[in-house]
Design an enzyme around this catalytic site. Structure first.
Site, PDB file in Angstrom:
ATOM      1  CG  ASP A   1       2.128   5.038   4.723  1.00 26.88           C
ATOM      2  OD1 ASP A   1       1.481   3.973   4.727  1.00 26.88           O
ATOM      3  OD2 ASP A   1       3.259   5.148   5.233  1.00 26.88           O
TER       4      ASP A   1
ATOM      5  CG  HIS B   1      -0.112   0.100   2.528  1.00 27.87           C
ATOM      6  ND1 HIS B   1       0.599  -0.965   3.049  1.00 27.87           N
ATOM      7  CD2 HIS B   1       0.107   1.144   3.381  1.00 27.87           C
ATOM      8  CE1 HIS B   1       1.207  -0.588   4.162  1.00 27.87           C
ATOM      9  NE2 HIS B   1       0.928   0.689   4.376  1.00 27.87           N
TER      10      HIS B   1
ATOM     11  CG  HIS C   1       5.290   0.939   2.598  1.00 27.79           C
ATOM     12  ND1 HIS C   1       4.848   2.148   2.094  1.00 27.79           N
ATOM     13  CD2 HIS C   1       4.709   0.810   3.817  1.00 27.79           C
ATOM     14  CE1 HIS C   1       4.049   2.724   2.979  1.00 27.79           C
ATOM     15  NE2 HIS C   1       3.933   1.919   4.037  1.00 27.79           N
TER      16      HIS C   1
ATOM     17  NE  ARG D   1       8.106  -6.469  11.072  1.00 23.87           N
ATOM     18  CZ  ARG D   1       7.670  -5.276  10.714  1.00 23.87           C
ATOM     19  NH1 ARG D   1       6.594  -4.768  11.332  1.00 23.87           N
ATOM     20  NH2 ARG D   1       8.276  -4.581   9.777  1.00 23.87           N
TER      21      ARG D   1
END
EC number: 1.14.11.7
Length: 603
Positions: A477, A475, A547, A557
């Protein structure tokens, strides 16, 4: 004679004709004139969402995949459908999906442009001509559909007191606005708000050079003149038209070659519509502003830029070049390489080394001890689904997402539910990251927080075998990524006000979870980054930086996700409140955290 009677007689006969044609073919009005809510659902392609589920129940996966794809094309922000599509592709190996509501004139246009880019000019002509024919046919349909029922939003029906001519004007103005906007409607892809810039004229611009390439100078001149109807001052096409006239000298009188009739007719009608709308706005008090329907220099740099003016030809040929026309300069000059402000921060890679634009990778932004402390506070304040409208698995069913904001951390610290120093650390390191980003990209105005989120994603046990999805789909931002059109649409529901993004990683003891940049196709990976404590990736938030995150297949994570804006109107409200809490704490002499966030004067 008869005053208005002949006019109203023709109106009554037209109404009778429409009614007489509709009822035998479509049934009673109550059966074929759908409610506005139903029409809106069909426009958003909601039935295809239901169709997808129905096909799954019938075990018709190919039909389900096509239904899901059709729905997704009009709803690109729908993450669950996007994930469904990835699953279909993995399960069946099916890569080519069918948009069952695709507009054929748009499909033909895209195909024509692709052939043009490959210098397959004969095929480009075939598809672009077909696209034009489809466009004008769709325009007729659009005009007719505008003559349906209208809503009078400024008036309650029962209180409507307009006289005969005011009522006619009210209705006709709405019809006219609708018809005038068909130009925008036919240039807008499904699910988008913004049209393709300069859409109709571009057909003629591509065609004028394609016809020149295949040696049909009459058609080349005809298309050049058609383009000039929309942009009579375009120097490149004017020059090309002059060159084509020179090629035809002695064989055909260039004056006999006219712009295409359908282009002349549409533009004449469009200008008359505009005139009537502006007259009504001035004389009847309607609010109306004429949009620029034929804008040549849209802000979006894409494959639809005009292909005129080509310098790669021999010196005696037309000065045509496949180079794009100059686009307007961005609001700010894009720079990078400014000071990192803190002596312990280590530069790793710049944009060129990361194969992109406005990207930087840094290490040692925070220390190992600060990572551990931040992780401890995270475990005490994070809530499943926080920041994702309560959805614990917003991007993939194979991971659990938990998050927390700066304000929540400070409140927990003030209440004694987590160590206050640890809560303050979250605030301080996010400010440190903001200062680094603002300095490195040499921004000449203040960078404000738009959203700050501490987020952990945890691989769910028993669900990791044969995973082929992403932890976070590809996508951008601040715009809606459209890989098929090679576009990123800067419009809602995207966060269009975001200018820069950063991710500060807290750990490395997990498997998978690499951050990746891709091309606009959302497939070609241009850079892959393995998270570790203290590592920060920062980049501009637009379509230049698609990204995503690879699947986390084991462990947890964690990272601090930061989005920034240059527009103070979109400052993060929780951050402003957090600033107030910090000021209150300082007044109570509770002091800042022990981390050193004083910037160096020089590196």
């Amino acid at each position: 004679p008869g005053g208005d009677l002949p006019f109203f007689g023709s109106v009554l006969r037209r109404a009778e004709c429409v009614r007489r044609c509709e009822e035998p073919l479509l049934g009673a009005v109550s059966r074929h004139r759908a409610a506005e809510e139903v029409r809106a659902d069909f426009q958003r392609r909601v039935p295809y969402s239901y169709l997808q589920r129905a096909y799954i129940q019938l075990n018709k996966l190919e039909e389900a995949a096509n239904a899901a794809h059709t729905f997704f094309m009009a709803n690109p922000e729908h993450m669950e459908i996007q994930q469904d599509l990835e699953n279909y592709k993995a399960t069946s190996g099916k890569v080519s999906l069918i948009d069952q509501e695709a507009r054929q004139h748009m499909e033909d246009y895209s195909a024509g442009v692709k052939h043009y880019d490959k210098e397959e000019y004969g095929l480009a002509i075939e598809f672009l001509e077909r696209a034009l024919k489809g466009y004008y046919s769709e325009d007729e349909d659009c005009q007719i559909m505008c003559e349906g029922p209208q809503r009078f939003e400024e008036h309650e029906h029962l209180d409507y007191k307009a006289g005969l001519y005011e009522a006619i004007a009210d209705h006709y103005m709405q019809v006219l606005v609708c018809k005038h906007d068909c130009v925008r409607e036919l240039a807008t892809r499904s699910g988008r708000i913004s049209p393709i810039e300069n859409f109709l004229p571009l057909h003629y611009d591509y065609l004028q050079f394609a016809y020149y390439r295949v040696g049909d100078y009459v058609k080349a001149l005809e298309c050049a003149k058609s383009y000039l109807l929309f942009h009579p001052d375009d120097e490149d096409v004017l020059e090309n038209a002059g060159y084509y006239e020179g090629l035809l000298e002695g064989t055909v009188d260039p004056a006999t070659i006219k712009p295409r009739k359908e282009a002349r007719t549409l533009l004449r009608r469009h200008k008359l519509e505009s005139h009537l709308l502006q007259v009504a706005a001035a004389g009847l008090g309607y609010a109306y502003t004429e949009p620029n329907y034929w804008n040549r220099y849209g802000a979006r740099q894409d494959e639809h830029s005009v292909p005129s003016s080509i310098s790669s030809e021999p010196e005696d040929g037309p000065r045509l070049s496949l180079a794009k026309k100059p686009m307007p300069k961005p609001d700010r000059e894009l720079k990078e390489g400014g000071p990192l402000l803190y002596s312990d921060v280590k530069f790793v890679y710049n944009s060129e080394q990361l194969n992109g634009t406005q990207r930087v990778l840094l290490d040692n932004v925070i220390s190992e001890e600060q990572c551990r402390e931040l992780h401890r506070v995270a475990s005490g304040i994070m809530l499943a689904g926080d920041g994702y409208r309560g959805k614990t698995s917003p991007h993939t069913p194979n991971e659990r997402f938990e998050g927390a904001t700066v304000l929540k951390a400070l409140k927990y610290g003030y209440e004694g539910r987590v160590p206050l120093k640890s809560a303050r650390l979250f605030y301080d390191i996010s400010e440190k990251a903001r200062r680094i980003v603002e300095s490195y990209f040499l921004l000449n105005s203040t960078l404000y927080f738009s959203y700050t989120h501490l987020v952990c994603r945890t691989a769910l046990s028993g669900q990791q075998e044969r995973r082929n999805d992403l932890s976070h789909p590809i996508h951008a931002d601040n715009c809606l990524l459209d890989p098929e059109a090679n576009e990123c649409w800067k419009e809602p529901p995207a966060y269009t006000f975001r200018d820069y993004s950063a991710l500060l990683y807290m750990n490395a003891d997990f498997e998978g979870g690499e951050f990746i940049f891709t091309e606009m196709d959302a497939k070609t990976v241009t850079a892959s980054i393995k998270p570790k404590c203290g590592r920060m990736i920062s980049f501009s938030s637009g379509g230049e930086n698609p990204h995503g995150v690879k699947a986390v297949t084991k462990g947890q994570r964690c990272a601090v996700a930061l989005w920034f804006t240059l527009d103070p109107l979109y400052r993060e409200l929780e951050r402003i409140q957090a600033d107030e809490v910090i000021a209150m704490l300082d007044q109570e002499h509770l002091g800042p955290s022990e981390m050193n966030i004083n910037p160096k004067d020089e590196l």
